[in-house]
Write a protein that holds these residues in place. Sequence first.
Motif, PDB file in Angstrom:
ATOM      1  N   ARG A 141       0.885  -0.675  -0.122  1.00  0.00           N
ATOM      2  CA  ARG A 141      -0.150   0.473  -0.049  1.00  0.00           C
ATOM      3  C   ARG A 141       0.898   1.380  -0.076  1.00  0.00           C
ATOM      4  N   GLU A 142       1.909   1.264   1.047  1.00  0.00           N
ATOM      5  CA  GLU A 142       2.909   2.338   1.232  1.00  0.00           C
ATOM      6  C   GLU A 142       4.071   2.782   0.213  1.00  0.00           C
ATOM      7  N   GLU A 172      -0.294   0.275  -4.615  1.00  0.00           N
ATOM      8  CA  GLU A 172      -1.731  -0.643  -4.602  1.00  0.00           C
ATOM      9  C   GLU A 172      -2.507   0.083  -3.703  1.00  0.00           C
ATOM     10  N   SER A 173      -4.236  -0.681  -4.006  1.00  0.00           N
ATOM     11  CA  SER A 173      -5.110   0.240  -3.235  1.00  0.00           C
ATOM     12  C   SER A 173      -5.146  -0.514  -1.826  1.00  0.00           C
ATOM     13  N   THR A 174      -5.595   0.191  -0.990  1.00  0.00           N
ATOM     14  CA  THR A 174      -5.779  -0.126   0.193  1.00  0.00           C
ATOM     15  C   THR A 174      -6.692  -2.252   0.265  1.00  0.00           C
ATOM     16  N   ALA A 190      -4.238  -4.276  -1.115  1.00  0.00           N
ATOM     17  CA  ALA A 190      -3.480  -4.901  -0.508  1.00  0.00           C
ATOM     18  C   ALA A 190      -3.385  -6.280   0.781  1.00  0.00           C
ATOM     19  N   ARG A 191      -5.125  -5.148   1.429  1.00  0.00           N
ATOM     20  CA  ARG A 191      -5.148  -6.547   2.635  1.00  0.00           C
ATOM     21  C   ARG A 191      -5.728  -7.687   1.712  1.00  0.00           C
TER      22      ARG A 191
END
Length: 253
Positions: free
Chosen positions: A115-116, A120-122, A125-126
């Motif tokens: 993510r950071e 990537e979008s949250t 990434a999750r």
Amino acid sequence: MIKLSARGVVKSYGDVAVLKDVTVEVADGEIVALIGPSGAGKSTFLRCVNNLETVDSGHIAVDGELVGYREVDGCLEPLPDREASRRRARIGFVFQHFHLFRHMTARDNVAYGPREVLGESTAAARGKALSLLDRMGLTGREHHYPHELSGGQQQRVAIARALAMDPSILLLDEPTSALDPELRVEVANVIRELARDRRTMLIATHDIPLVEEIADRVVFLVDGRIVEEGPAAKLLHEPGHDRTRAFLARMTG
């Protein structure tokens, strides 16, 4: 194809020389083990590969790009922070003592880099984090914080965190040494799976049985120098140097 090329690497802390003209190559899909007594320079070398430490001389390249430096008019100069971070993101690092973010769950520890750093979008990434935690055998532990996990579970989260960055090469620094024997087996099994997938790895370890099982090649260091290197099957059973024979006798006797 050569993934990692380290040439003539020298590193000192003050007057203490820790790495002395170390030259190592790791090919795509190859698993190379760094072995040697404590203080031989194994961990320092891994930290130099990941640009956590700067080298005094020599150079290191991953996928043909210099680590920490760029060449300008035939001279090396330090990379700007942004470019150095971009190149470091391609090098996965698994620390001996996990180094997880204590205030984040297992899922968020793994999702943080994509993510950071990768942008990537949250949600993406999750999703990646949950998939990797499942692969590590940690389904049901994704919302646990590090203090709620065993050492073996924390190390598997750390491996998932490194893999989440889709690294070109994975560096593992004594990944089983801080664990009790039962927990060591959990982590060793994950490393065996990565080896079966032909994940390019450079692993510093005292775990000779694991080295014998997964490594293609072994590099033996003493006092910051490479004493001997070669195919794992030959070096572990027919070492050519007295120092190597003495070390292996101590570790396996």
